[in-house]
Design a protein around this motif. Structure first.
Motif, PDB file in Angstrom:
ATOM      1  N   ILE A  31       0.837  -1.200   0.000  1.00 25.75           N
ATOM      2  CA  ILE A  31       0.000   0.000   0.000  1.00 25.75           C
ATOM      3  C   ILE A  31       0.870   1.248   0.000  1.00 25.75           C
ATOM      4  O   ILE A  31       1.773   1.396   0.825  1.00 25.75           O
ATOM      5  N   ARG A  32       0.585   2.134  -0.917  1.00 34.02           N
ATOM      6  CA  ARG A  32       1.284   3.419  -0.987  1.00 34.02           C
ATOM      7  C   ARG A  32       0.495   4.537  -0.298  1.00 34.02           C
ATOM      8  O   ARG A  32       1.081   5.504   0.177  1.00 34.02           O
ATOM      9  N   HIS A  49     -10.927   1.515   3.882  1.00 31.35           N
ATOM     10  CA  HIS A  49     -11.614   0.900   2.746  1.00 31.35           C
ATOM     11  C   HIS A  49     -11.118   1.400   1.392  1.00 31.35           C
ATOM     12  O   HIS A  49     -11.588   0.921   0.362  1.00 31.35           O
ATOM     13  N   GLU A  50     -10.213   2.380   1.384  1.00 29.85           N
ATOM     14  CA  GLU A  50      -9.748   2.948   0.116  1.00 29.85           C
ATOM     15  C   GLU A  50      -8.225   2.874   0.072  1.00 29.85           C
ATOM     16  O   GLU A  50      -7.560   3.272   1.035  1.00 29.85           O
ATOM     17  N   LEU A  51      -7.697   2.406  -1.035  1.00 29.17           N
ATOM     18  CA  LEU A  51      -6.245   2.263  -1.091  1.00 29.17           C
ATOM     19  C   LEU A  51      -5.734   2.310  -2.522  1.00 29.17           C
ATOM     20  O   LEU A  51      -6.470   2.065  -3.479  1.00 29.17           O
ATOM     21  N   ALA A  52      -4.457   2.636  -2.608  1.00 27.86           N
ATOM     22  CA  ALA A  52      -3.729   2.554  -3.876  1.00 27.86           C
ATOM     23  C   ALA A  52      -2.366   1.961  -3.576  1.00 27.86           C
ATOM     24  O   ALA A  52      -1.747   2.275  -2.541  1.00 27.86           O
ATOM     25  N   GLY A  53      -1.895   1.079  -4.448  1.00 21.89           N
ATOM     26  CA  GLY A  53      -0.618   0.438  -4.191  1.00 21.89           C
ATOM     27  C   GLY A  53      -0.109  -0.342  -5.385  1.00 21.89           C
ATOM     28  O   GLY A  53      -0.614  -0.201  -6.509  1.00 21.89           O
ATOM     29  N   VAL A  54       0.878  -1.191  -5.119  1.00 24.24           N
ATOM     30  CA  VAL A  54       1.559  -1.951  -6.170  1.00 24.24           C
ATOM     31  C   VAL A  54       1.400  -3.444  -5.888  1.00 24.24           C
ATOM     32  O   VAL A  54       1.545  -3.887  -4.742  1.00 24.24           O
ATOM     33  N   LEU A  97      -3.038  10.130 -11.964  1.00 22.56           N
ATOM     34  CA  LEU A  97      -3.121  10.431 -10.541  1.00 22.56           C
ATOM     35  C   LEU A  97      -1.950   9.803  -9.803  1.00 22.56           C
ATOM     36  O   LEU A  97      -1.509   8.707 -10.132  1.00 22.56           O
ATOM     37  N   THR A  98      -1.466  10.492  -8.791  1.00 27.95           N
ATOM     38  CA  THR A  98      -0.458   9.914  -7.912  1.00 27.95           C
ATOM     39  C   THR A  98      -1.119   8.850  -7.038  1.00 27.95           C
ATOM     40  O   THR A  98      -2.347   8.733  -6.979  1.00 27.95           O
ATOM     41  N   PHE A  99      -0.317   8.073  -6.325  1.00 25.10           N
ATOM     42  CA  PHE A  99      -0.883   7.094  -5.403  1.00 25.10           C
ATOM     43  C   PHE A  99      -1.741   7.774  -4.339  1.00 25.10           C
ATOM     44  O   PHE A  99      -2.811   7.277  -3.975  1.00 25.10           O
ATOM     45  N   VAL A 100      -1.265   8.894  -3.832  1.00 26.80           N
ATOM     46  CA  VAL A 100      -2.019   9.612  -2.794  1.00 26.80           C
ATOM     47  C   VAL A 100      -3.357  10.092  -3.335  1.00 26.80           C
ATOM     48  O   VAL A 100      -4.398   9.947  -2.682  1.00 26.80           O
ATOM     49  N   VAL A 266      -5.777  11.630   3.562  1.00 24.77           N
ATOM     50  CA  VAL A 266      -5.121  10.421   3.089  1.00 24.77           C
ATOM     51  C   VAL A 266      -3.969  10.073   4.032  1.00 24.77           C
ATOM     52  O   VAL A 266      -3.246  10.966   4.509  1.00 24.77           O
ATOM     53  N   LEU A 267      -3.820   8.780   4.307  1.00 21.05           N
ATOM     54  CA  LEU A 267      -2.715   8.271   5.115  1.00 21.05           C
ATOM     55  C   LEU A 267      -1.677   7.604   4.228  1.00 21.05           C
ATOM     56  O   LEU A 267      -2.020   6.961   3.245  1.00 21.05           O
ATOM     57  N   THR A 268      -0.395   7.760   4.576  1.00 19.64           N
ATOM     58  CA  THR A 268       0.672   7.114   3.822  1.00 19.64           C
ATOM     59  C   THR A 268       1.544   6.285   4.761  1.00 19.64           C
ATOM     60  O   THR A 268       2.026   6.789   5.770  1.00 19.64           O
ATOM     61  N   PRO A 269       1.730   4.980   4.456  1.00 21.38           N
ATOM     62  CA  PRO A 269       2.606   4.143   5.272  1.00 21.38           C
ATOM     63  C   PRO A 269       4.043   4.660   5.277  1.00 21.38           C
ATOM     64  O   PRO A 269       4.478   5.267   4.312  1.00 21.38           O
TER      65      PRO A 269
END
Length: 269
Positions: A31-32, A49-54, A97-100, A266-269
């Motif tokens: 997760i990004r 419940h919402e995420l973007a990643g690789v 769009l960026t990951f964020v 938005v949260l970022t790990p």
């Protein structure tokens, strides 16, 4: 991995958890970024419940994604460094769009899209969006335009809404009115439309008793693909109120509860 969990005292805390293993139909994501919403689980677990990643792994039944793909999804367990997600809930991340930015989209924008479709939003409509500067509302303004609305009126930060293409609310009746917050807003949308059947709430089932529509939004990869295309055409802007580290999830939820958030947290790990 690091993850946020809901404790027995119903507080959010950063914990060390085992890395998840993908089931046969799942993709494993690094997760990004994770979007913040106010729907916390009732029991202990990883919220979000919402995420973007690789994609960093996949089950043997997955054919739509390969390791290295950039994706976004409406799926549980987003407040973590990794998550296993059913592949049918994910879609390729919008390239523009960026990951964020992408992490702010899935649940919020799909909710807006499904509400507007339930009201039959289309060419020439006048649409009224309550709390139009909020996380769901600011997407609803833009999606209404994409669906063909002639005018979009909104309540909230007037300058911000003007940037999105929304007008202040006037006395004229709307063709479509949407409620994403409940309370007095539910009654308002029923008063503001010519036909009550085109008043929609995603939070208050009481709207149906007065002739409106109650919509329970649900994850949809097809809707995520539609939104990705919209974003890549430059027709979906993501407003980010603030980006915080994953460890500050509790602070993010306090900000959300206090009100006045314009767009998404938005949260970022």
């Amino acid at each position: 991995m690091k993850a946020i969990t809901l404790t027995a005292e119903h507080t959010l805390a950063l914990r060390d958890l085992p890395d998840p293993r993908p089931a046969p139909d799942q993709v494993l994501l690094a997760i990004r970024a994770a979007g913040v919403d106010d729907d916390l689980p009732q029991d202990a677990g990883v919220p979000g419940h919402e995420l973007a990643g690789v994609v960093v792994g996949r089950g043997p039944e997955v054919t739509d994604f390969v390791v290295g793909d950039e994706v976004y999804a409406w799926a549980d367990g987003a407040y973590a460094e990794r998550v296993a997600v059913p592949s049918q809930l994910a879609a390729h991340k919008p390239a523009g769009l960026t990951f964020v930015e992408a992490a702010a989209v899935p649940r919020a924008a799909v909710t807006a899209l499904q509400a507007l479709r339930a009201a039959g939003t289309g060419e020439g409509d006048v649409v009224l969006v309550h709390d139009a500067a909020g996380g769901v509302g600011h997407f609803a303004v833009q999606i209404a335009r994409a669906l063909g609305a002639e005018r979009v009126m909104g309540t909230g930060d007037a300058e911000f809404l003007k940037e999105l293409g929304a007008e202040p609310v006037d006395e004229s009746p709307a063709d479509v009115a949407v409620d994403f917050s409940g309370g007095e807003t539910t009654a308002a949308v029923l008063r503001e439309v010519r036909d009550p059947a085109r008043a929609v709430s995603t939070v208050n089932p009481a709207v149906a008793a007065a002739g409106g529509r109650y919509v329970v939004p649900s994850p949809s990869a097809a809707d995520l693909r539609w939104l990705a295309e919209l974003a890549d055409r430059g027709l979906l802007r993501v407003a980010l109120h603030r980006e915080l580290p994953l460890a500050e999830a509790a602070d993010a939820h306090r900000l959300l509860s206090a009100g006045g958030v314009r767009g998404k947290l938005v949260l970022t790990p």
